[in-house]
Design a protein around this motif. Structure first.
Motif, mmCIF file in Angstrom:
data_model
loop_
_atom_site.group_PDB
_atom_site.id
_atom_site.type_symbol
_atom_site.label_atom_id
_atom_site.label_comp_id
_atom_site.label_asym_id
_atom_site.label_seq_id
_atom_site.Cartn_x
_atom_site.Cartn_y
_atom_site.Cartn_z
ATOM 1 N N PRO A 73 -34.356 -23.016 22.967
ATOM 2 C CA PRO A 73 -33.878 -21.646 23.228
ATOM 3 C C PRO A 73 -34.971 -20.658 23.623
ATOM 4 O O PRO A 73 -36.157 -21.008 23.695
ATOM 5 C CB PRO A 73 -33.228 -21.254 21.906
ATOM 6 N N GLY A 74 -34.546 -19.410 23.835
ATOM 7 C CA GLY A 74 -35.452 -18.357 24.292
ATOM 8 C C GLY A 74 -36.729 -18.230 23.460
ATOM 9 O O GLY A 74 -37.804 -17.960 24.001
ATOM 10 N N SER A 75 -36.605 -18.449 22.161
ATOM 11 C CA SER A 75 -37.797 -18.339 21.299
ATOM 12 C C SER A 75 -38.861 -19.347 21.724
ATOM 13 O O SER A 75 -40.069 -19.078 21.618
ATOM 14 C CB SER A 75 -37.423 -18.611 19.838
ATOM 15 N N MET A 78 -40.523 -18.008 24.782
ATOM 16 C CA MET A 78 -41.520 -17.009 24.363
ATOM 17 C C MET A 78 -42.793 -17.720 23.918
ATOM 18 O O MET A 78 -43.899 -17.438 24.376
ATOM 19 C CB MET A 78 -40.952 -16.168 23.200
ATOM 20 N N PHE A 100 -37.968 -7.955 19.114
ATOM 21 C CA PHE A 100 -38.543 -9.048 19.899
ATOM 22 C C PHE A 100 -39.980 -8.754 20.330
ATOM 23 O O PHE A 100 -40.773 -9.677 20.494
ATOM 24 C CB PHE A 100 -37.597 -9.428 21.041
ATOM 25 N N ARG A 103 -41.927 -10.033 17.592
ATOM 26 C CA ARG A 103 -42.121 -11.497 17.618
ATOM 27 C C ARG A 103 -43.260 -11.866 18.567
ATOM 28 O O ARG A 103 -43.959 -12.849 18.346
ATOM 29 C CB ARG A 103 -40.841 -12.182 18.048
ATOM 30 N N VAL A 147 -41.154 -6.617 26.291
ATOM 31 C CA VAL A 147 -39.775 -7.090 26.419
ATOM 32 C C VAL A 147 -39.075 -6.211 27.451
ATOM 33 O O VAL A 147 -39.043 -4.984 27.295
ATOM 34 C CB VAL A 147 -39.049 -7.008 25.052
ATOM 35 N N ALA A 149 -35.770 -6.232 28.358
ATOM 36 C CA ALA A 149 -34.491 -5.740 27.823
ATOM 37 C C ALA A 149 -34.485 -6.035 26.325
ATOM 38 O O ALA A 149 -34.312 -7.180 25.915
ATOM 39 C CB ALA A 149 -33.327 -6.441 28.514
ATOM 40 N N THR A 151 -33.098 -6.508 23.073
ATOM 41 C CA THR A 151 -31.745 -6.774 22.589
ATOM 42 C C THR A 151 -31.477 -6.138 21.224
ATOM 43 O O THR A 151 -30.323 -5.946 20.855
ATOM 44 C CB THR A 151 -31.520 -8.296 22.480
ATOM 45 N N ASP A 176 -40.608 -10.741 28.502
ATOM 46 C CA ASP A 176 -39.393 -11.300 27.914
ATOM 47 C C ASP A 176 -38.207 -10.806 28.735
ATOM 48 O O ASP A 176 -37.948 -9.603 28.812
ATOM 49 C CB ASP A 176 -39.277 -10.815 26.452
ATOM 50 N N VAL A 178 -35.081 -12.356 28.300
ATOM 51 C CA VAL A 178 -33.978 -13.124 27.710
ATOM 52 C C VAL A 178 -32.645 -12.435 27.993
ATOM 53 O O VAL A 178 -31.680 -13.073 28.405
ATOM 54 C CB VAL A 178 -34.216 -13.352 26.192
ATOM 55 N N THR A 179 -32.609 -11.129 27.806
ATOM 56 C CA THR A 179 -31.341 -10.418 28.004
ATOM 57 C C THR A 179 -31.209 -9.822 29.404
ATOM 58 O O THR A 179 -30.114 -9.495 29.838
ATOM 59 C CB THR A 179 -31.170 -9.359 26.886
ATOM 60 N N GLN A 201 -28.190 -18.195 27.116
ATOM 61 C CA GLN A 201 -26.966 -17.792 26.408
ATOM 62 C C GLN A 201 -26.589 -16.327 26.536
ATOM 63 O O GLN A 201 -25.723 -15.857 25.826
ATOM 64 C CB GLN A 201 -27.112 -18.150 24.916
ATOM 65 N N LYS A 202 -27.266 -15.605 27.433
ATOM 66 C CA LYS A 202 -26.941 -14.171 27.538
ATOM 67 C C LYS A 202 -26.194 -13.946 28.866
ATOM 68 O O LYS A 202 -25.063 -14.368 29.000
ATOM 69 C CB LYS A 202 -28.215 -13.343 27.457
HETATM 70 N N1 PLP Z 1 -36.060 -12.332 23.123
HETATM 71 C C1 PLP Z 1 -34.991 -11.530 23.180
HETATM 72 C C2 PLP Z 1 -35.102 -10.194 23.848
HETATM 73 C C3 PLP Z 1 -33.785 -11.945 22.608
HETATM 74 O O1 PLP Z 1 -32.725 -11.147 22.656
HETATM 75 C C4 PLP Z 1 -33.711 -13.202 21.981
HETATM 76 C C5 PLP Z 1 -32.464 -13.642 21.343
HETATM 77 O O2 PLP Z 1 -31.565 -12.894 21.094
HETATM 78 C C6 PLP Z 1 -34.847 -14.012 21.966
HETATM 79 C C7 PLP Z 1 -36.004 -13.544 22.550
HETATM 80 C C8 PLP Z 1 -34.827 -15.351 21.314
HETATM 81 O O3 PLP Z 1 -33.933 -16.182 21.985
HETATM 82 P P1 PLP Z 1 -33.212 -17.418 21.241
HETATM 83 O O4 PLP Z 1 -32.345 -16.820 20.181
HETATM 84 O O5 PLP Z 1 -32.460 -18.084 22.336
HETATM 85 O O6 PLP Z 1 -34.284 -18.260 20.676
#
Ligand code: PLP
Length: 380
Positions: A73-75, A78, A100, A103, A147, A149, A151, A176, A178-179, A201-202
């Motif tokens: 996934p997105g993490s 990252m 995020f 993170r 980041v 967007a 989230t 980032d 992701v969104t 998944q977004k």
């Molecule tokens: N970065 C952002 C801005 C996110 O919104 C998310 C997840 O919501 C992530 C990273 C992490 O993605 P994942 O939950 O797919 O690992």
């Protein structure tokens, strides 16, 4: 012997996912995922991966050769960006205006990089002037990370301005998306983004668990001139690229999530068919409809209009309303999921997603009607 548990097949209900992700998945994407599994080195699958790469390049608007989907996934996207590029001692300006961004800070610290934190109020975009001041104060900084967007708040930052600023100070950018990918304007090459990651998944409305990433020529140069090997074997892009790169070079790295990649191929194909600009515009139009209705219900937005994400609408929970109870009723009575607040906004805000396939007029109407009913019940 441990006795075999007796469990029935899991039959989830059909929810309407209007939270911060995962979003509703296109029916065509779910269908694509259930097609027969082929071997991950099957020539037909290899051909599909080549198409997938060009689709990711389209979605990111990049010609970067090092453009792949990380099998996680997105993490993980990252983490892939940080572990491949940042080395112990490297100074990284990390912009934090939500969960995020924090993170990102944690990633840099774990690597042993030196974090220069630029903190912003939650709900606001990254402040370009503050980043300029940090760059001036730290001329030895190697990266600016932010980041696009956020989230956790629903704020959109000015990626174009931040990248131009970073470049003018000789810094690489780690972004980032992701969104934002598929939901908001994002032009990787034109804006000069060096490393970018997203999630399936977004706004792509694909199954969760994949992370499209892309590295510029300058980022690849930093990666290939590292003093030390990338600390993560799985995420080391120099190894992963051997798996993704063209003719005759395909070598086993890990077993790709074959069916999930069919799904990503299909969702990006749908995005390409519809057109990126049309997708961005559709999110804005749906946001406008939702905004009018939410305001009629007396709900106010956390983020100012000029930097608000159309795909993630964060509104304050009115005084006296029971947050958990509202979300529970929405889920149980309407099969509708909206998101709780995260971090500083936990218990204070709801996050209403309009992402990808979920960004449709019928969803907007359902969400507004359901919220109206539930809020009226709570207020009486
Ligand atoms: N970065 C952002 C801005 C996110 O919104 C998310 C997840 O919501 C992530 C990273 C992490 O993605 P994942 O939950 O797919 O690992």
């Amino acid at each position: 012997m441990i006795v075999a548990p007796k469990v029935a097949a899991f039959m989830p209900p059909r929810r309407i996912l209007m939270g911060p992700g995962p979003s509703d998945i296109y029916p065509q994407v779910l269908a694509a995922q259930s097609r027969p599994t082929v071997g991950h080195l099957d020539p037909l699958f290899v051909g599909m991966m080549d198409e997938l790469k060009s689709l990711i390049q389209y979605a990111f608007q990049t010609r970067n050769e090092m453009t792949v989907a990380i099998s996680a996934p997105g993490s993980a996207g990252m983490e892939a960006c940080f572990v491949n590029l940042v080395e112990r001692g490297d100074k990284v300006i990390v912009c934090r205006n939500g969960v995020f961004g924090d993170r990102m800070r944690q990633n840099v610290e774990r690597i042993g990089g030196q974090v220069i934190l630029v903190d912003n109020t939650w709900g606001e975009p990254v402040n370009v002037d503050d980043v300029a001041a940090a760059l001036k104060a730290h001329p030895d900084a190697k990266f600016v990370a932010f980041v696009h967007a956020e989230t956790s708040t629903g704020a959109l930052s000015d990626a174009k301005a931040l990248c131009a600023l970073a470049k003018s100070h000789g810094c690489l950018t780690i972004v980032d998306a992701v969104t934002s990918l598929g939901g908001s304007e994002l032009l990787v090459d034109e804006w000069g983004i060096d490393a970018i990651y997203s999630g399936s998944q977004k706004c792509l409305s694909c199954v969760p668990g994949l992370s499209p990433v892309s590295f510029s020529v300058a980022a690849v140069a930093k990666l290939t001139s590292r003093q030390t090997p990338v600390q993560s074997w799985f995420l080391d892009q120099s190894l992963v690229m051997g798996y993704w790169s063209g003719e005759g070079k395909r070598s086993y790295h890990h077993t790709a999530p074959v069916n999930a990649l069919y799904a990503l191929h299909e969702s990006l194909r749908l995005l390409a068919d519809a057109g990126l600009e049309q997708a961005w515009q559709r999110h804005i139009v749906m946001h406008q409809q939702l905004k009018v209705g939410l305001q009629q219900l007396g709900l106010s937005f956390v983020v100012a209009e000029n930097c608000r994400l159309p795909q993630l609408n964060t509104v304050y929970i009115p005084d006296g309303v029971n947050d958990a109870q509202v979300r529970k009723v929405l889920l149980e009575r309407y099969n509708l999921e909206i998101g709780a607040g995260l971090g500083e906004l936990a218990g204070k805000a709801w996050r209403i997603g309009l992402m990808g396939y979920g960004a449709r007029a019928e969803n907007v109407a359902l969400c507004l009607k359901a919220l109206e009913d539930v809020l009226n019940e709570q207020r009486n």
